[in-house]
Design a protein around this motif. Structure first.
Motif, PDB file in Angstrom:
ATOM      1  N   ARG A  81       0.829  -1.211   0.000  1.00  0.00           N
ATOM      2  CA  ARG A  81       0.000   0.000   0.000  1.00  0.00           C
ATOM      3  C   ARG A  81       0.863   1.262   0.000  1.00  0.00           C
ATOM      4  O   ARG A  81       0.593   2.202  -0.730  1.00  0.00           O
ATOM      5  CB  ARG A  81      -0.931   0.009   1.208  1.00  0.00           C
ATOM      6  CG  ARG A  81      -2.022  -1.016   1.141  1.00  0.00           C
ATOM      7  CD  ARG A  81      -2.883  -0.949   2.402  1.00  0.00           C
ATOM      8  NE  ARG A  81      -3.798  -2.047   2.469  1.00  0.00           N
ATOM      9  CZ  ARG A  81      -3.553  -3.207   3.074  1.00  0.00           C
ATOM     10  NH1 ARG A  81      -2.418  -3.422   3.672  1.00  0.00           N
ATOM     11  NH2 ARG A  81      -4.456  -4.158   3.088  1.00  0.00           N
ATOM     12  N   SER A  82       1.885   1.275   0.852  1.00  0.00           N
ATOM     13  CA  SER A  82       2.723   2.465   0.911  1.00  0.00           C
ATOM     14  C   SER A  82       3.595   2.593  -0.337  1.00  0.00           C
ATOM     15  O   SER A  82       3.974   3.697  -0.709  1.00  0.00           O
ATOM     16  CB  SER A  82       3.581   2.471   2.180  1.00  0.00           C
ATOM     17  OG  SER A  82       4.345   1.308   2.280  1.00  0.00           O
ATOM     18  N   GLU A  83       3.890   1.480  -0.981  1.00  0.00           N
ATOM     19  CA  GLU A  83       4.636   1.555  -2.240  1.00  0.00           C
ATOM     20  C   GLU A  83       3.751   2.089  -3.368  1.00  0.00           C
ATOM     21  O   GLU A  83       4.191   2.869  -4.196  1.00  0.00           O
ATOM     22  CB  GLU A  83       5.181   0.176  -2.609  1.00  0.00           C
ATOM     23  CG  GLU A  83       6.295  -0.294  -1.708  1.00  0.00           C
ATOM     24  CD  GLU A  83       6.748  -1.713  -2.014  1.00  0.00           C
ATOM     25  OE1 GLU A  83       6.343  -2.265  -3.061  1.00  0.00           O
ATOM     26  OE2 GLU A  83       7.503  -2.262  -1.199  1.00  0.00           O
ATOM     27  N   ALA A  84       2.467   1.677  -3.374  1.00  0.00           N
ATOM     28  CA  ALA A  84       1.545   2.104  -4.419  1.00  0.00           C
ATOM     29  C   ALA A  84       1.033   3.520  -4.195  1.00  0.00           C
ATOM     30  O   ALA A  84       0.714   4.225  -5.141  1.00  0.00           O
ATOM     31  CB  ALA A  84       0.369   1.137  -4.503  1.00  0.00           C
ATOM     32  N   TYR A  85       0.956   3.931  -2.927  1.00  0.00           N
ATOM     33  CA  TYR A  85       0.383   5.229  -2.588  1.00  0.00           C
ATOM     34  C   TYR A  85       1.230   5.842  -1.485  1.00  0.00           C
ATOM     35  O   TYR A  85       1.094   5.498  -0.315  1.00  0.00           O
ATOM     36  CB  TYR A  85      -1.076   5.047  -2.146  1.00  0.00           C
ATOM     37  CG  TYR A  85      -1.804   6.317  -1.811  1.00  0.00           C
ATOM     38  CD1 TYR A  85      -2.028   7.301  -2.767  1.00  0.00           C
ATOM     39  CD2 TYR A  85      -2.285   6.524  -0.529  1.00  0.00           C
ATOM     40  CE1 TYR A  85      -2.703   8.468  -2.443  1.00  0.00           C
ATOM     41  CE2 TYR A  85      -2.972   7.693  -0.201  1.00  0.00           C
ATOM     42  CZ  TYR A  85      -3.173   8.651  -1.168  1.00  0.00           C
ATOM     43  OH  TYR A  85      -3.840   9.805  -0.860  1.00  0.00           O
ATOM     44  N   ALA A  86       2.106   6.745  -1.849  1.00  0.00           N
ATOM     45  CA  ALA A  86       3.085   7.309  -0.917  1.00  0.00           C
ATOM     46  C   ALA A  86       2.441   7.993   0.286  1.00  0.00           C
ATOM     47  O   ALA A  86       3.011   8.015   1.371  1.00  0.00           O
ATOM     48  CB  ALA A  86       3.998   8.290  -1.641  1.00  0.00           C
ATOM     49  N   GLU A  87       1.236   8.532   0.125  1.00  0.00           N
ATOM     50  CA  GLU A  87       0.565   9.243   1.215  1.00  0.00           C
ATOM     51  C   GLU A  87      -0.192   8.310   2.159  1.00  0.00           C
ATOM     52  O   GLU A  87      -0.853   8.759   3.090  1.00  0.00           O
ATOM     53  CB  GLU A  87      -0.400  10.298   0.656  1.00  0.00           C
ATOM     54  CG  GLU A  87       0.310  11.475   0.005  1.00  0.00           C
ATOM     55  CD  GLU A  87       0.753  11.162  -1.423  1.00  0.00           C
ATOM     56  OE1 GLU A  87       0.142  10.285  -2.063  1.00  0.00           O
ATOM     57  OE2 GLU A  87       1.731  11.766  -1.880  1.00  0.00           O
ATOM     58  N   TYR A  88      -0.127   7.008   1.939  1.00  0.00           N
ATOM     59  CA  TYR A  88      -0.843   6.050   2.782  1.00  0.00           C
ATOM     60  C   TYR A  88      -0.383   6.201   4.232  1.00  0.00           C
ATOM     61  O   TYR A  88       0.797   6.115   4.526  1.00  0.00           O
ATOM     62  CB  TYR A  88      -0.598   4.623   2.285  1.00  0.00           C
ATOM     63  CG  TYR A  88      -1.284   3.557   3.091  1.00  0.00           C
ATOM     64  CD1 TYR A  88      -2.659   3.406   3.041  1.00  0.00           C
ATOM     65  CD2 TYR A  88      -0.559   2.709   3.905  1.00  0.00           C
ATOM     66  CE1 TYR A  88      -3.305   2.433   3.783  1.00  0.00           C
ATOM     67  CE2 TYR A  88      -1.196   1.733   4.663  1.00  0.00           C
ATOM     68  CZ  TYR A  88      -2.565   1.603   4.586  1.00  0.00           C
ATOM     69  OH  TYR A  88      -3.193   0.631   5.338  1.00  0.00           O
TER      70      TYR A  88
END
Length: 100
Positions: A81-88
């Motif tokens: 998730r954090s790789e796909a969406y930096a603001e996660y």
């Protein structure tokens, strides 16, 4: 008129039920649901999250009566998730007992 020998008699058997639990979420919730000062060992080890987690799990097992259960805990801080969406979780404060 007679029934066909292949026709089902009565209700169909229930499908097995699987209960999936987000372990960290349940423990985090339990930590904040119970006062720390009321849940600790004689040496000062805080036990409110363990007690609350276990209590909530027992209640949901009793109420839902699953055939199977799986409890998942994240083991790393870096996720897809954090790789796909930096603001996660970018604005989330760090968990108690953890450094930022």
């Amino acid at each position: 008129m007679s029934q066909s020998p292949t026709a089902p008699s009565g209700p169909a058997p229930a499908r097995p039920r699987l209960l999936l639990v987000d372990g960290h979420s349940l423990a985090y919730r339990a930590f904040f649901a119970l006062p720390v000062e009321n849940f600790s060992t004689t040496t000062g080890q805080i036990t409110n999250a363990v007690y609350g987690f276990t209590s909530m799990l027992i209640n949901v097992l009793r109420d839902e009566k699953p055939d199977h259960i799986a409890v998942a805990f994240d083991v790393s801080r870096q996720t897809f998730r954090s790789e796909a969406y930096a603001e996660y979780k970018a604005n989330r404060t760090s968990s108690p007992g953890r450094s930022p």
